[in-house]
Scaffold this motif. Structure first.
Motif, mmCIF file in Angstrom:
data_model
loop_
_atom_site.group_PDB
_atom_site.id
_atom_site.type_symbol
_atom_site.label_atom_id
_atom_site.label_comp_id
_atom_site.label_asym_id
_atom_site.label_seq_id
_atom_site.Cartn_x
_atom_site.Cartn_y
_atom_site.Cartn_z
ATOM 1 N N GLU A 265 -2.801 -5.083 3.337
ATOM 2 C CA GLU A 265 -2.152 -5.181 2.266
ATOM 3 C C GLU A 265 -1.557 -3.345 2.110
ATOM 4 O OE1 GLU A 265 -0.496 -7.024 0.857
ATOM 5 O OE2 GLU A 265 -1.820 -9.585 2.227
ATOM 6 N N PHE A 266 0.031 -3.120 1.890
ATOM 7 C CA PHE A 266 0.037 -1.808 1.884
ATOM 8 C C PHE A 266 0.576 -1.265 -0.016
ATOM 9 C CE2 PHE A 266 -0.170 -1.735 5.894
ATOM 10 C CZ PHE A 266 -0.241 0.213 6.199
ATOM 11 N N VAL B 258 8.935 4.238 7.791
ATOM 12 C CA VAL B 258 8.801 5.122 9.145
ATOM 13 C C VAL B 258 7.636 5.579 9.623
ATOM 14 C CG1 VAL B 258 8.744 7.661 9.964
ATOM 15 C CG2 VAL B 258 10.729 6.361 7.993
ATOM 16 N N VAL B 259 6.539 5.431 8.231
ATOM 17 C CA VAL B 259 5.162 5.771 9.420
ATOM 18 C C VAL B 259 4.474 4.056 9.600
ATOM 19 C CG1 VAL B 259 2.909 5.816 8.213
ATOM 20 C CG2 VAL B 259 4.612 6.786 7.149
ATOM 21 N N LEU B 260 4.837 3.012 9.122
ATOM 22 C CA LEU B 260 4.105 1.965 9.567
ATOM 23 C C LEU B 260 4.911 1.587 10.991
ATOM 24 C CD1 LEU B 260 4.289 -1.126 6.515
ATOM 25 C CD2 LEU B 260 2.514 0.534 7.641
ATOM 26 N N ASN B 261 5.786 1.892 11.308
ATOM 27 C CA ASN B 261 6.288 1.265 12.867
ATOM 28 C C ASN B 261 5.160 2.859 13.060
ATOM 29 O OD1 ASN B 261 8.405 -0.311 11.687
ATOM 30 N ND2 ASN B 261 10.448 1.596 11.680
ATOM 31 N N ILE B 262 4.882 3.077 13.589
ATOM 32 C CA ILE B 262 4.357 4.212 14.015
ATOM 33 C C ILE B 262 2.745 3.895 14.500
ATOM 34 C CG2 ILE B 262 2.704 5.902 14.591
ATOM 35 C CD1 ILE B 262 5.022 7.856 13.198
ATOM 36 N N PHE B 263 2.384 2.925 13.448
ATOM 37 C CA PHE B 263 1.456 2.105 13.263
ATOM 38 C C PHE B 263 1.689 1.055 14.151
ATOM 39 C CE2 PHE B 263 -0.763 5.220 9.667
ATOM 40 C CZ PHE B 263 -1.878 4.318 9.578
ATOM 41 N N ARG C 216 1.595 -6.191 5.183
ATOM 42 C CA ARG C 216 2.175 -6.605 4.044
ATOM 43 C C ARG C 216 2.617 -5.626 3.558
ATOM 44 N NH1 ARG C 216 1.509 -12.756 2.228
ATOM 45 N NH2 ARG C 216 -0.642 -11.362 2.052
ATOM 46 N N VAL C 217 4.202 -4.786 2.735
ATOM 47 C CA VAL C 217 4.418 -3.759 1.994
ATOM 48 C C VAL C 217 4.281 -4.664 0.905
ATOM 49 C CG1 VAL C 217 5.272 -2.144 1.855
ATOM 50 C CG2 VAL C 217 5.117 -2.765 3.935
ATOM 51 N N LEU D 17 0.997 -7.496 -5.171
ATOM 52 C CA LEU D 17 -0.228 -8.068 -5.155
ATOM 53 C C LEU D 17 -0.375 -9.338 -5.457
ATOM 54 C CD1 LEU D 17 -2.190 -6.726 -2.981
ATOM 55 C CD2 LEU D 17 -3.162 -5.637 -4.585
ATOM 56 N N HIS D 18 -0.652 -9.015 -7.032
ATOM 57 C CA HIS D 18 -1.620 -10.000 -7.106
ATOM 58 C C HIS D 18 -0.602 -11.774 -6.602
ATOM 59 C CE1 HIS D 18 -1.557 -6.855 -10.798
ATOM 60 N NE2 HIS D 18 -2.617 -7.328 -9.963
#
Length: 285
Positions: free
Chosen positions: A198-199, A208-213, A226-227, A235-236
């Motif tokens: 959970e981001f 952009v960052v998550l696509n690399i991950f 999940r973002v 988040l709750h």
């Protein structure tokens, strides 16, 4: 072995059997098979006690071939990543400082029986702290948290909350693709299963960052990402306020209380870290 030797209640036992395929019979048999395989591969120098083997078996749903591959990957990684797995002394100033600023914080209570950890990706100063030291401190705390919550962490897995508040270009520069690749490899070959990623407090450019991950993740792990934009309210909807610290809109104490607790736990495990460091693959010819 009795029920209490492996499970604290019947519900957990049933979950382990239904989801992981773990029964009293195949647990004993599988542990012994893996132990004999490790003994036939002494250069791995892997741990052979029941719990160390059982953690990998549970993470691989008792598939022996996958378990052996993950054990090989894990103990090889310990040798190939000395920046993470060497000199793991909790009294070292760098480790103490990173623990005390809360780069990695396990929670007191579980979410759907899973161990929950908060990874504060921007808690450290990128001008002062190396990303490798951040990973090192985080893995040390994770190891202790798994030991302290062995049943839940190895049977139900881990829910990870990545807090991206105050993330800067300096932090992003510490995560070039080759570092991200190493980090994802570690997630996928550790002896516990990441079940949720959970981001929170995510910036608009997060994809952009998550696509690399994600490019280094298995398809299954990609599906667990999940973002949450604009704070932690969404988040709750997936993790109860009852288990979160007040800084995350919860009502279960403060992050500072958790930081102090885990900093002390690290100190308490100084001898364990020294012994654990000896277990790593011998990659010499």
């Amino acid at each position: 072995m009795t029920l209490g030797d492996y499970y604290s209640n019947e519900q957990i036992k049933q979950f382990a059997e239904t989801v992981l395929g773990e029964t009293d019979e195949n647990r004993t048999e599988s542990i012994e098979k893996v132990r004999k395989w490790i003994q036939k591969n002494p250069k791995l120098h892997a741990k052979t006690d029941d719990n160390s083997i059982l953690a990998f078996l549970r993470g691989c749903k008792f598939n022996l071939e996958i378990t052996q591959q993950k054990i090989t990957n894990f103990y090889t990684m310990k040798t190939e990543r000395p920046e993470w797995f060497q000199d793991r002394d909790p009294t070292l100033p760098t480790i103490k400082e990173l623990a005390n600023i809360g780069v990695f914080i396990p929670l007191k209570k579980y979410h759907d029986n899973k161990l929950v950890v908060i990874i504060r990706t921007a808690a450290h100063d990128p001008k002062k702290h190396k990303q490798d030291d951040v990973f090192k401190a985080g893995k040390m705390i994770l190891d202790v948290a798994i030991k302290e919550n062995f049943e839940n962490a190895t049977i139900y897995g881990i829910s990870a909350i990545f807090d991206m508040k105050n993330i800067s270009l300096g932090h992003a520069r510490q995560l070039p693709p080759h570092v991200i690749k190493k980090a994802v490899f570690a997630w996928q070959n550790y002896y516990c299963r990441p079940k949720q990623l959970e981001f929170v407090n995510a910036p608009l450019y997060i994809n952009v960052v998550l696509n690399i991950f994600k490019s280094f993740m298995s398809e299954k792990l990609q599906g667990r990402v999940r973002v949450h934009f604009s704070g932690v309210d969404s988040l709750h909807e997936v993790i109860s306020k009852d288990i979160l610290p007040v800084e995350y809109g919860g009502n279960d104490g403060s992050t500072q209380e958790l930081i102090e607790y885990w900093s002390q736990k690290l100190d308490d495990h100084k001898d364990w870290f020294k012994e654990d460091e000896e277990y790593k693959a011998d990659l010499s010819d």
